[in-house]
Design a protein around this motif. Structure first.
Motif: not given
Length: 187
Positions: A112-113, A116, A137, A140, A142, A144-145
């Motif tokens: 990532l990023p 995704k 990660h 959140t 969003e 996979d952000a």
């Protein structure tokens, strides 16, 4: 009372290979619950055989918010202070994510990023990348952000297929996720 971050609940949807490694390599944390949105998930049987409490309810055809509420209530009842998604193939709603904000980790099969979402291995091969890997990660709203807390890399060979690349990355996931989770709960 704040939940103890060293008490971990793991969410799965299938065989639970990453869940098994989180249990086997637990260092500084205790797995108090394995939950699944698929009652036939093979990982549930493995967890039960080791005396780990399990919970499952089929999420198909269910109202997302109502399902997330029931799952969240079960996580709270377990006393888990940290939630580890390990092959949980269901997008959690924003209310659920806000309820456990900063307390959820996920393992994702890409650096990532980059890449995704789904089909990461095929996308890597299609792009002609020389390197691929996995990321742990923070979850959140969003997809996979969230903040990347750890990554592991693998070389991509011209002979790699989706299957061979998936196997290489999964091997690295099994090493990376337990270490990243141990650091996360100790912070």
């Amino acid at each position: 009372m704040t939940p103890d971050p060293r008490k971990v609940a793991i969410l799965i949807s299938g065989r639970g290979s990453n869940m098994r490694e989180l249990v086997r390599q637990a260092d500084g944390y205790e797995v108090v619950l394995v939950a699944s949105n698929r009652p036939a998930a093979a990982g549930l049987i493995w967890a039960e055989q080791r005396g780990i409490t399990t919970w499952s309810e089929d999420s198909r055809g269910q109202d997302r918010a109502a399902y997330d509420q029931r799952l969240g209530d079960r996580l709270k009842e377990s006393g888990a202070g940290t939630i580890a998604l390990a092959g949980f193939m269901r997008i959690l709603g924003p209310e659920f994510i806000r309820r456990f904000a900063g307390r959820m980790l996920n393992i994702h099969p890409s650096l990532l990023p980059k890449y995704k979402g789904l089909d990461t291995h095929q996308r890597c091969l299609d792009a002609g990348d020389k390197e691929h890997g996995c990321s742990v990660h923070v979850v959140t709203e969003e997809l996979d952000a969230g903040e990347v807390v750890a990554q592991a890399r693998v070389d991509v060979s011209p002979l790699d297929t989706v299957s061979s690349l998936e196997a290489k990355v999964l091997e690295r996931e099994h090493e990376l996720y337990p270490q990243a989770l141990a650091r996360f709960v100790a912070r």
